[in-house]
Design a protein around this motif. Structure first.
Motif, PDB file in Angstrom:
ATOM      1  N   LEU A 188      29.227 -17.954  15.961  1.00  0.00           N
ATOM      2  CA  LEU A 188      28.152 -17.045  16.352  1.00  0.00           C
ATOM      3  C   LEU A 188      28.089 -15.796  15.467  1.00  0.00           C
ATOM      4  O   LEU A 188      27.013 -15.316  15.132  1.00  0.00           O
ATOM      5  CB  LEU A 188      28.328 -16.641  17.819  1.00  0.00           C
ATOM      6  CG  LEU A 188      27.209 -15.810  18.437  1.00  0.00           C
ATOM      7  CD1 LEU A 188      25.911 -16.592  18.458  1.00  0.00           C
ATOM      8  CD2 LEU A 188      27.571 -15.380  19.850  1.00  0.00           C
ATOM      9  N   GLU A 189      29.257 -15.273  15.091  1.00  0.00           N
ATOM     10  CA  GLU A 189      29.301 -14.052  14.292  1.00  0.00           C
ATOM     11  C   GLU A 189      28.633 -14.248  12.935  1.00  0.00           C
ATOM     12  O   GLU A 189      28.115 -13.304  12.338  1.00  0.00           O
ATOM     13  CB  GLU A 189      30.751 -13.594  14.091  1.00  0.00           C
ATOM     14  CG  GLU A 189      31.476 -13.214  15.369  1.00  0.00           C
ATOM     15  CD  GLU A 189      31.987 -14.426  16.152  1.00  0.00           C
ATOM     16  OE1 GLU A 189      31.870 -15.575  15.639  1.00  0.00           O
ATOM     17  OE2 GLU A 189      32.473 -14.233  17.268  1.00  0.00           O
ATOM     18  N   GLY A 192      24.473 -15.555  14.227  1.00  0.00           N
ATOM     19  CA  GLY A 192      23.712 -14.624  15.058  1.00  0.00           C
ATOM     20  C   GLY A 192      22.938 -13.573  14.288  1.00  0.00           C
ATOM     21  O   GLY A 192      21.728 -13.384  14.514  1.00  0.00           O
ATOM     22  N   GLU A 196      18.864 -12.783  14.170  1.00  0.00           N
ATOM     23  CA  GLU A 196      18.393 -11.462  14.605  1.00  0.00           C
ATOM     24  C   GLU A 196      17.416 -10.852  13.606  1.00  0.00           C
ATOM     25  O   GLU A 196      16.392 -10.270  13.997  1.00  0.00           O
ATOM     26  CB  GLU A 196      19.586 -10.514  14.784  1.00  0.00           C
ATOM     27  CG  GLU A 196      19.190  -9.095  15.180  1.00  0.00           C
ATOM     28  CD  GLU A 196      20.370  -8.146  15.290  1.00  0.00           C
ATOM     29  OE1 GLU A 196      20.137  -6.957  15.569  1.00  0.00           O
ATOM     30  OE2 GLU A 196      21.521  -8.576  15.100  1.00  0.00           O
ATOM     31  N   ASN A 206      16.957 -11.414  20.224  1.00  0.00           N
ATOM     32  CA  ASN A 206      18.194 -11.835  20.878  1.00  0.00           C
ATOM     33  C   ASN A 206      18.239 -13.356  20.798  1.00  0.00           C
ATOM     34  O   ASN A 206      17.227 -14.009  21.070  1.00  0.00           O
ATOM     35  CB  ASN A 206      18.199 -11.408  22.352  1.00  0.00           C
ATOM     36  CG  ASN A 206      17.939  -9.928  22.519  1.00  0.00           C
ATOM     37  OD1 ASN A 206      18.779  -9.098  22.249  1.00  0.00           O
ATOM     38  ND2 ASN A 206      16.734  -9.585  22.968  1.00  0.00           N
ATOM     39  N   ARG A 221      26.110 -18.737  24.971  1.00  0.00           N
ATOM     40  CA  ARG A 221      26.606 -17.572  24.234  1.00  0.00           C
ATOM     41  C   ARG A 221      25.401 -16.836  23.665  1.00  0.00           C
ATOM     42  O   ARG A 221      24.356 -17.443  23.417  1.00  0.00           O
ATOM     43  CB  ARG A 221      27.559 -17.988  23.111  1.00  0.00           C
ATOM     44  CG  ARG A 221      28.952 -18.356  23.630  1.00  0.00           C
ATOM     45  CD  ARG A 221      29.878 -18.754  22.497  1.00  0.00           C
ATOM     46  NE  ARG A 221      30.223 -17.621  21.647  1.00  0.00           N
ATOM     47  CZ  ARG A 221      30.931 -17.757  20.508  1.00  0.00           C
ATOM     48  NH1 ARG A 221      31.314 -18.953  20.098  1.00  0.00           N
ATOM     49  NH2 ARG A 221      31.232 -16.688  19.790  1.00  0.00           N
ATOM     50  N   TRP A 223      23.814 -13.609  21.055  1.00  0.00           N
ATOM     51  CA  TRP A 223      23.867 -12.545  20.046  1.00  0.00           C
ATOM     52  C   TRP A 223      22.708 -11.607  20.337  1.00  0.00           C
ATOM     53  O   TRP A 223      21.548 -11.976  20.225  1.00  0.00           O
ATOM     54  CB  TRP A 223      23.736 -13.121  18.637  1.00  0.00           C
ATOM     55  CG  TRP A 223      23.882 -12.075  17.576  1.00  0.00           C
ATOM     56  CD1 TRP A 223      22.882 -11.318  17.035  1.00  0.00           C
ATOM     57  CD2 TRP A 223      25.095 -11.646  16.950  1.00  0.00           C
ATOM     58  NE1 TRP A 223      23.391 -10.446  16.102  1.00  0.00           N
ATOM     59  CE2 TRP A 223      24.747 -10.626  16.029  1.00  0.00           C
ATOM     60  CE3 TRP A 223      26.430 -12.022  17.064  1.00  0.00           C
ATOM     61  CZ2 TRP A 223      25.697  -9.986  15.238  1.00  0.00           C
ATOM     62  CZ3 TRP A 223      27.375 -11.374  16.277  1.00  0.00           C
ATOM     63  CH2 TRP A 223      27.008 -10.376  15.371  1.00  0.00           C
ATOM     64  N   GLU A 224      23.019 -10.362  20.724  1.00  0.00           N
ATOM     65  CA  GLU A 224      21.983  -9.411  21.116  1.00  0.00           C
ATOM     66  C   GLU A 224      21.616  -8.494  19.946  1.00  0.00           C
ATOM     67  O   GLU A 224      22.501  -7.970  19.259  1.00  0.00           O
ATOM     68  CB  GLU A 224      22.441  -8.562  22.295  1.00  0.00           C
ATOM     69  CG  GLU A 224      22.594  -9.351  23.593  1.00  0.00           C
ATOM     70  CD  GLU A 224      22.656  -8.445  24.805  1.00  0.00           C
ATOM     71  OE1 GLU A 224      21.722  -7.640  24.990  1.00  0.00           O
ATOM     72  OE2 GLU A 224      23.624  -8.543  25.576  1.00  0.00           O
ATOM     73  N   GLY A 228      25.182  -7.093  18.784  1.00  0.00           N
ATOM     74  CA  GLY A 228      26.055  -8.197  18.393  1.00  0.00           C
ATOM     75  C   GLY A 228      26.343  -9.110  19.559  1.00  0.00           C
ATOM     76  O   GLY A 228      25.579  -9.148  20.533  1.00  0.00           O
ATOM     77  N   GLU A 229      27.449  -9.842  19.492  1.00  0.00           N
ATOM     78  CA  GLU A 229      27.766 -10.732  20.611  1.00  0.00           C
ATOM     79  C   GLU A 229      28.192  -9.910  21.818  1.00  0.00           C
ATOM     80  O   GLU A 229      28.986  -8.979  21.714  1.00  0.00           O
ATOM     81  CB  GLU A 229      28.878 -11.721  20.271  1.00  0.00           C
ATOM     82  CG  GLU A 229      29.161 -12.641  21.460  1.00  0.00           C
ATOM     83  CD  GLU A 229      30.130 -13.774  21.178  1.00  0.00           C
ATOM     84  OE1 GLU A 229      30.113 -14.761  21.954  1.00  0.00           O
ATOM     85  OE2 GLU A 229      30.890 -13.685  20.208  1.00  0.00           O
TER      86      GLU A 229
END
Length: 290
Positions: A188-189, A192, A196, A206, A221, A223-224, A228-229
């Protein structure tokens, strides 16, 4: 500045009662208090204010200082704050946000403290231009007649994904992950931030990565944008339920299993409104120089 640290299934914010006092430079304060090494540590800052249109007004800022329109986990904590601190004696009341007025109902424990909050999140927004999504940045957009983004193709970092987009007052892109991998191992890191800031999302987005367990259970899960997560996202859970139902993969009621805990989401199609139910918890109170 006096504050209360609160969390809704791991989505944590710093809350400040501004019904009687004003907080200046809220964006700068949000950055300072959100820092997990030199500040309080949070996903952002939420101010509770008076409203001319509702019982209260919720003003929220992300960890990077950007202002958000709505936060599902955050608004449940607002409900707990105003009830536990005797700012209201109602069990059902309204909170104004930048994405409209939300109606909240609380359930209290035997000590009179709020343990569970049900929120009427309003109607999902599905038209691409209102989310917003720039469909010209999707691959072979096929849904121009009804203007929705359902199971469309987007290219991110050279790889193609199927995406469904929904707004719950803030924009969400929902992507499905193969059940053969553990969702906790999903990178995700790395992925994401690329969603975004993708040009298809003019206000950023998001992104929820979903595994369908069955028609009543979804793993998620998130990612905002601006944070971030996070361990949970209430509006994201609502958007994910809508998207998954539109794709025929779940019922109109399901439990979303997030890293921080569970949320029960219902899409009342007769009323076209989303009902979110989940806990809210006070972590600690304190005072900090800002």
């Amino acid at each position: 500045m006096k504050f209360t640290k609160m969390q809704g299934i791991g989505n944590d914010y710093v809350y400040v009662d501004c019904t009687k006092t004003e907080l200046k430079n809220a964006s700068e304060v949000a950055i300072k208090v959100s820092d997990r090494h030199f500040g309080i540590g949070s996903d952002g800052l939420i101010l509770i204010k008076k409203s001319d249109k509702a019982d209260f007004y919720m003003e929220m800022y992300n960890a990077d200082g950007s202002q958000g329109k709505m936060c599902g986990n955050g608004i449940r904590c607002v409900a707990k704050y105003v009830c536990d601190n005797k700012l209201t004696d109602k069990d059902e009341f309204s909170v104004e946000t930048l994405s409209g007025i939300k109606i909240l109902k609380v359930r209290k424990d035997d000590k009179g403290l709020v343990s569970l909050v049900k929120v009427d999140m309003g109607a999902p927004i599905l038209e691409a231009s209102e989310i917003p999504v720039d469909v010209n940045n999707l691959k072979n957009y096929s849904n121009r007649e009804d203007k929705r983004v359902i199971d469309e193709t987007i290219e991110v970092d050279g790889k193609q994904y199927k995406v469904t987009c929904v707004s719950m007052g803030n924009p969400h892109a929902i992507v499905y992950i193969d059940n053969t991998i553990d969702i906790k191992d999903f990178p995700l890191e790395e992925i994401g931030p690329k969603f975004e800031c993708h040009p298809a999302f003019p206000e950023k987005v998001n992104t929820e990565f979903i595994q369908v367990v069955d028609n009543k259970n979804l793993n998620m899960r998130v990612w905002e944008r601006g944070s971030g997560e996070t361990l949970a996202c209430g509006t994201g859970a609502c958007a994910s339920l809508v998207a998954t139902n539109l794709n025929g993969l779940c019922d109109s009621n399901a439990t979303l299993h997030l890293l921080g805990g569970d949320l029960n989401i219902t899409w009342d199609k007769e009323e076209n409104t989303i009902i979110m139910q989940g806990p809210a918890t006070t972590v600690f109170t304190g005072e900090i120089e800002v």
